[in-house]
Write an enzyme that holds these catalytic residues in place. Sequence first.
Site, PDB file in Angstrom:
ATOM      1  NE  ARG A  56       4.430   1.811  -0.107  1.00 52.75           N
ATOM      2  CZ  ARG A  56       5.616   1.422   0.780  1.00 52.75           C
ATOM      3  NH1 ARG A  56       6.623   1.599   0.139  1.00 52.75           N
ATOM      4  NH2 ARG A  56       5.448   1.058   1.686  1.00 52.75           N
TER       5      ARG A  56
ATOM      6  CG  ASN B 253       1.791   0.765   4.189  1.00 53.48           C
ATOM      7  OD1 ASN B 253       1.541  -0.442   3.986  1.00 53.48           O
ATOM      8  ND2 ASN B 253       3.194   1.234   4.300  1.00 53.48           N
ATOM      9  N   GLY B 254      -0.277  -0.753   6.250  1.00 56.76           N
ATOM     10  CA  GLY B 254       0.265  -1.693   7.526  1.00 56.76           C
ATOM     11  C   GLY B 254      -0.807  -2.635   8.010  1.00 56.76           C
TER      12      GLY B 254
ATOM     13  CD1 TRP C 260      -0.225  -6.233  -3.339  1.00 54.79           C
ATOM     14  CD2 TRP C 260      -0.520  -6.890  -1.051  1.00 54.79           C
ATOM     15  NE1 TRP C 260       0.147  -7.654  -3.138  1.00 54.79           N
ATOM     16  CE2 TRP C 260      -0.157  -8.056  -2.190  1.00 54.79           C
ATOM     17  CE3 TRP C 260      -0.521  -7.263   0.146  1.00 54.79           C
ATOM     18  CZ2 TRP C 260       0.149  -9.236  -1.544  1.00 54.79           C
ATOM     19  CZ3 TRP C 260      -0.618  -8.488   0.889  1.00 54.79           C
ATOM     20  CH2 TRP C 260      -0.046  -9.339  -0.158  1.00 54.79           C
TER      21      TRP C 260
ATOM     22  CE  LYS D  93      11.279  -2.277  -6.942  1.00 56.66           C
ATOM     23  NZ  LYS D  93      11.315  -3.760  -7.486  1.00 56.66           N
TER      24      LYS D  93
ATOM     25  CG  HIS E   6      18.427 -36.214  -6.356  1.00 53.27           C
ATOM     26  ND1 HIS E   6      18.717 -37.585  -6.065  1.00 53.27           N
ATOM     27  CD2 HIS E   6      19.577 -35.625  -6.520  1.00 53.27           C
ATOM     28  CE1 HIS E   6      20.094 -37.643  -6.085  1.00 53.27           C
ATOM     29  NE2 HIS E   6      20.574 -36.396  -6.428  1.00 53.27           N
TER      30      HIS E   6
ATOM     31  CB  CYS F 107      -0.864  -0.031   1.157  1.00 50.90           C
ATOM     32  SG  CYS F 107      -2.350  -1.383   1.395  1.00 50.90           S
TER      33      CYS F 107
ATOM     34  CD  GLU G 178       9.138 -11.316  -9.895  1.00 55.07           C
ATOM     35  OE1 GLU G 178       8.435 -10.601  -8.931  1.00 55.07           O
ATOM     36  OE2 GLU G 178      10.547 -11.062 -10.134  1.00 55.07           O
TER      37      GLU G 178
ATOM     38  CE  LYS H 210      13.351 -11.080 -11.114  1.00 55.29           C
ATOM     39  NZ  LYS H 210      13.400 -10.239 -10.112  1.00 55.29           N
TER      40      LYS H 210
ATOM     41  CD  GLU I  15      16.558 -12.574  -9.177  1.00 53.90           C
ATOM     42  OE1 GLU I  15      16.168 -13.198  -8.163  1.00 53.90           O
ATOM     43  OE2 GLU I  15      16.071 -11.441  -9.457  1.00 53.90           O
TER      44      GLU I  15
END
Length: 580
Positions: free
Chosen positions: A27, A97-98, A71, A575, A476, A2, A460, A457, A453
């Site tokens: 955010r 926000n929180g 969010w 983010k 395995h 947020c 997402e 990428k 990584e």
Amino acid sequence: MCGIVGYIGFRSAADVIVEGLQKLEYRGYDSFGVATSNPHLAVYKCEGKISEKFEKARELHGSIGVGHTRWATHGVPSDRNAHPHLDCTGRIAVVHNGIIENYSALTRELKERGHTFLSETDTEVVAHLIEEAYDGDLRAAVAQAITHLKGSYALLVTAEGHEEIVAARDSSPLVLGIGDQELFAASDVTPLIGYTERVVYLDDGDLATLDREGWHVYHHGTPVKRAIEHVDWDVETVRKGGFPHYMLKEIFEQPKVFYDTFHGITPESLPERYRRPSEITVVACGSSYHAGLVFKYLCESTCRIPVRAELGSEFKYFTPPLKGIVMVITQSGETADTLAALKKAKAYNCPTLAITNVLGSTVTRIADHTLYMRAGPEISVAATKSFVAQLAVLMQLVNLMSPKSGLSGSLERANSAIDEVLLQDIGRAVEICRPAEHLFYVGRGLFYPIALEGALKMKEISYIHAEGYAAGELKHGPFALLSEETPVVALCSPGDTYSIMLSNIKEMKARKAPIIGIGARGDRELIDIVDVFLPIPESHELVQLIATSVLLQQLAYQTAVALGRDVDQPRNLAKSVTVE
Ligand code: G6P
């Protein structure tokens, strides 16, 4: 998660807030809202992205206002759950926000006292608590209300007929912008860029008032002075600059980012106590964790110091025995799990070192010492230039811990290597990835975290299921999934693991998996066994590691674009993950 923006000044508050919220959309972007006071309170809020639906919000009049881009944590994304939230009288507007952890109990009590709730959010209790305490003094009412809250918050509050914004912070970021005859408040500095370079970072426990006369900060009720700091981020850094997406712009900024960051860390940057620790525990989340894993491989082999890499979300609950120093890596400096880990490390009395991109962020206030990346603002949700900047700091750190390693000289060519891969045509590799439902990324040693990584990428932003594996581990279990429909991206740079990687690739080929091989330019042996070969410059292993990272960012980006995905704002993500 947020983003919040507040404004009091001489401009249209709605214009400033709408523009600011768009910069904070990274955010959260499932719904948004704005309230202005002129002098009556006017509110517009709705589900959806502010960048697509801002017109109506801009019609609100007045030069005082607050806004929010969300969010969702409590309550689905919807018009009703979008912020601002109002009290029963409709005169007090709150953005938050929180997470208010005790909101269920508070809601019950407030309902018993006759309050009507319109949303499913945890935030709405704040508006009703302020309503109960409000007798014309907004600061006092907010100060009273927050004594009931447990959890984390950055709050902005405005009230009808009241030329003031009250801001409060506990465990969620909040910064003030000090302009000429105008004041701002926001989750980070990006909405302020272009308006003012003078900022004040609030601390946990701070409450600030912004009115026509100026600004004041109180810490747990006592007036305090907070220093004005200077931010020199250029307005161009928060624009797309002709690129179709922020992500592509940020990918292309990497040669400079690597150079600036690598050369920005000097021997003076690292105090003696961090140079030869008995052990290093690295804690981070997401891409930052992958950078931490690279550091583990590199530092252990070069400096012979034991390094353990831990996920922030696990560390808080399963803290290993700690010796030596604890190092946290976080682009934003605000990731809740990383901050919780850092606080825990401090409780164990370990010296703490932070690596971050954001000046004044919470991590810099808690850690004993901070090393800065010089990536500039990263807007796209997927980390790109911040990852490469983290690698630059970490490689320089190894260089400082082990000056005889000669790493510094070896990395001089890194920016030209990045330049080289940026211009490469990867169309055939994109054609292989695009129709796939599942992808594997494999590497060994230092290239194993890069495989993780690369897969992160890809998943997402393209929504293709992609898994990173240590190449030897595929046997395995995952081998059962290999077929002509399961492409594998194999990272195969020269070095100790080269021959074994070639064998692994042949084994995968024998299971009919199409192989996209990444290796040194002109590597005939590799070229002959893969379906598509993507060359990286012949160079030092670490330069190749950086070039490979950039190539994998491009592969994810171009695949996501080919699939028509929302590259900068992928679904369900944010983010800055400021909730645990
Ligand atoms: C989110 C972002 C990732 C990032 C992670 C950690 O998940 O989408 O790109 O790597 O948070 O963020 P930090 O700011 O702590 O590096």
